[in-house]
Structure formats: structure tokens, C-alpha cells
Design an enzyme around this catalytic site. Structure first.
Site, PDB file in Angstrom:
ATOM      1  CE  LYS A   1      -2.653   9.575  -1.528  1.00  0.00           C
ATOM      2  NZ  LYS A   1      -1.660   8.581  -2.080  1.00  0.00           N
TER       3      LYS A   1
HETATM    4  P1  BMP Z   1      -2.334  -0.946  -4.364  1.00  0.00           P
HETATM    5  O1  BMP Z   1      -2.756  -1.256  -5.775  1.00  0.00           O
HETATM    6  O2  BMP Z   1      -1.021  -1.798  -4.376  1.00  0.00           O
HETATM    7  O3  BMP Z   1      -3.140  -0.991  -3.312  1.00  0.00           O
HETATM    8  O4  BMP Z   1      -1.793   0.554  -4.495  1.00  0.00           O
HETATM    9  C1  BMP Z   1      -2.591   1.644  -4.548  1.00  0.00           C
HETATM   10  C2  BMP Z   1      -1.765   2.855  -4.664  1.00  0.00           C
HETATM   11  O5  BMP Z   1      -2.694   3.953  -4.954  1.00  0.00           O
HETATM   12  C3  BMP Z   1      -0.934   3.186  -3.676  1.00  0.00           C
HETATM   13  O6  BMP Z   1       0.424   3.836  -4.145  1.00  0.00           O
HETATM   14  C4  BMP Z   1      -1.531   4.199  -2.883  1.00  0.00           C
HETATM   15  O7  BMP Z   1      -0.846   5.408  -2.131  1.00  0.00           O
HETATM   16  C5  BMP Z   1      -2.547   4.887  -3.979  1.00  0.00           C
HETATM   17  N1  BMP Z   1      -3.767   5.487  -3.271  1.00  0.00           N
HETATM   18  C6  BMP Z   1      -4.631   4.520  -2.899  1.00  0.00           C
HETATM   19  O8  BMP Z   1      -4.581   3.284  -2.785  1.00  0.00           O
HETATM   20  N2  BMP Z   1      -5.992   4.996  -2.600  1.00  0.00           N
HETATM   21  C7  BMP Z   1      -6.384   6.424  -2.397  1.00  0.00           C
HETATM   22  O9  BMP Z   1      -7.441   6.647  -2.167  1.00  0.00           O
HETATM   23  C8  BMP Z   1      -5.375   7.283  -3.083  1.00  0.00           C
HETATM   24  C9  BMP Z   1      -4.001   6.823  -3.542  1.00  0.00           C
HETATM   25  O10 BMP Z   1      -3.151   7.446  -3.832  1.00  0.00           O
END
Ligand code: BMP
Length: 261
Positions: free
Chosen positions: A94
Site C-alpha cells: 500500500k
Molecule cells: P482478513 O481476511 O484476515 O481480514 O485479512 C484481510 C487482508 O486484506 C489484510 O491483509 C488487509 O491488510 C487486506 N485488506 C483489507 O482487509 N481491506 C482492504 O480494503 C484492503 C486490504 O488490502
């Protein structure tokens, strides 16, 4: 034709970025649109998990700066797994700074992301210079950018106008843009670009820090997600391998339903 009803293999020829072409190809061949977000803090944890689930994913998403025991040989082994199982590597860095700084962050420092990541995530916030910088750094190589047009988190400050201007900024850099990180199918129309959607679990829920989860049916069938990012839904499961297969099957079923109309 509307992008969401075209099968992945028919979208390859619309893609102007080489990573987008590879990703469409991998999804169509392996029959999976699951991207594992391997948000673990030890290298053995990540590599062991990928040994088990590599065959079920089209891409792994890393946060290289959360790893406690990072060493250069980690990325060598990560690349070997990516080659063996035919998946791509997305570093979720990011980037959000001025172009000059981003070009240094991309190629220098401890992680040298540009050497091993197939693609990276980038904010449009600083303006076009960030894409100009990456275009220079990625010069003619098979690399790509997912530009953030929307976020999954509660109360994020992205507006409709910001989103539209993000999409139009990307159109000038078609050779490096793999797609958008976004939540809704109306974000962009171009069938050669990929909608990467995080915030997905089998049940609708939230975490206690503002992450919002939607179901595979909602994100794929209704909202047009092409590649679906699942992190803790898999990594925190009792049996991550079994759970990865459950996500892969559910997400692929939804994709087939969507393209079947
Ligand atoms: P999780 O399914 O454990 O919540 O992880 C989601 C992943 O996607 C994390 O690595 C986070 O940084 C990324 N992410 C997100 O959740 N929402 C966004 O809008 C953009 C992302 O990159």
C-alpha cells in the site's frame, strides 16, 4: 460485454498488463479465484501453510513488514513455492508517498520488493507521480499494480469522487495496472482489469478493529469480485488446509453462477 459475465479465459486478450494476463490464465487453469492473505509473523508458518494450500490458490498476498524473522532466503523459498504450485505473489505494501520515495521503497531497503513480488498494492492519494515512479521502476518487466479504489474497513474516508478519479488515473498507466482493490462492480468496466476484493469470510461479520466481512455469494455474485482475498478465515482455522478448500469451492461455485447469468 459486461465484464462480470465474461469468463476469465475470455478476458485475457483484453488485459494490457502482463500480470493480469498471467492471473486470468492461472485462475482459468487451476479453477481457483482464491488469494490467500498469509498474514503470519514467522517465515516457517507462511512457508508451511503454502506447502499445504499452494495448489488451491491463484495468488498469495504478503505483508513482508510484519515478519519477525525475515531473511533473504525466505523470498527465494517463497518464489520456489510460487513456481511449483503456479501462483503469483502480491506484496500488500500500500504505497502512499511521493513518487521518488516510492521508487526507493519499491527497489531498495531490507525487502527489495521489486525483485520478488509479481505485483504490489498502491494508494492513488499522492497523485499520478506514484504510478509514474512505479512505471519507471517496473520498466518493461512482468510486474503489476493493484490500485486501491475502495476499502473494506468501516468509516474509511474514500468518496465516490476519489474512487472515480482513481480509476481515471489508472487509465494512463494501462501497462502496469493489473486491477483495483475494491468492493463493488460499478468501480470499473474494463474486462482486462481485475477486481481484487478483501473482507471476505463464509459468514457476514466484523472484527473489533473495523474490518467488515461479506460472504462469497455477496462479493462474487452481487459485487463482481474476480480475485478474493481471505486471511484469518483460513489462517485462524483449526485446519487451514481443509478451510482453504472450503473457500476455494465456495468462491468458484459463486463465480460459475455469476458467469452463467
Ligand atoms: P482478513 O481476511 O484476515 O481480514 O485479512 C484481510 C487482508 O486484506 C489484510 O491483509 C488487509 O491488510 C487486506 N485488506 C483489507 O482487509 N481491506 C482492504 O480494503 C484492503 C486490504 O488490502
Amino acid at each position: 460485454m459486461e465484464r462480470v459475465i465474461l469468463p476469465y479465459e475470455k478476458r485475457i486478450d483484453f488485459a494490457t498488463n502482463l500480470v493480469a494476463r498471467q492471473l486470468f490464465n492461472i485462475m482459468a487453469t487451476k479453477k481457483t479465484n482464491l488469494c490467500l492473505s498469509a498474514d503470519l509473523t514467522m517465515t516457517t508458518g507462511i512457508l508451511d501453510l503454502l506447502e499445504k494450500v499452494g495448489e488451491h490458490i491463484c495468488m498469495v498476498k504478503t505483508h513482508i513488514d510484519i515478519i519477525d524473522d525475515f531473511r533473504d532466503d525466505f523470498v527465494v523459498r517463497l518464489k520456489q513455492l510460487a513456481d511449483r504450485f503456479n501462483f503469483l505473489i502480491l506484496e500488500d505494501r500500500k504505497y502512499a508517498d511521493i513518487g521518488h520515495t516510492v521508487s526507493l521503497q519499491y527497489s531498495k531497503g531490507l525487502y527489495k520488493i521489486g525483485e520478488w513480488a509479481d505485483c504490489v498494492t498502491v494508494h492513488s492519494l499522492p497523485g499520478e507521480g506514484i504510478l509514474k515512479a512505479l512505471n519507471g521502476s517496473m520498466n518493461c518487466i512482468t510486474k503489476g499494480v493493484f490500485l486501491l479504489a475502495e476499502m473494506s474497513s468501516e468509516g474509511n474516508l474514500i468518496t465516490q469522487q476519489y474512487k472515480q478519479e482513481t480509476v481515471s488515473m489508472a487509465s494512463k498507466y494501462a501497462n502496469i495496472i493489473t486491477g483495483f482493490v475494491c468492493q463493488n462492480k460499478d468501480t470499473f468496466q474494463n474486462p482486462g482489469l481485475i477486481q481484487l476484493t478483501p473482507g471476505v469470510q463464509l459468514e457476514c461479520s466484523k472484527d473489533d478493529l473495523g474490518q467488515i466481512y461479506k460472504t462469497p455469494e455477496k462479493v462474487v455474485v452481487e459485487n463482481g469480485a474476480d480475485v478474493i482475498v481471505v486471511g484469518r478465515g483460513i489462517t485462524a482455522a483449526k485446519n487451514p488446509e481443509v478451510q482453504a478448500v472450503a473457500y476455494k469451492d465456495a468462491l468458484w461455485k459463486c463465480y460459475i453462477k455469476r458467469i452463467s447469468g
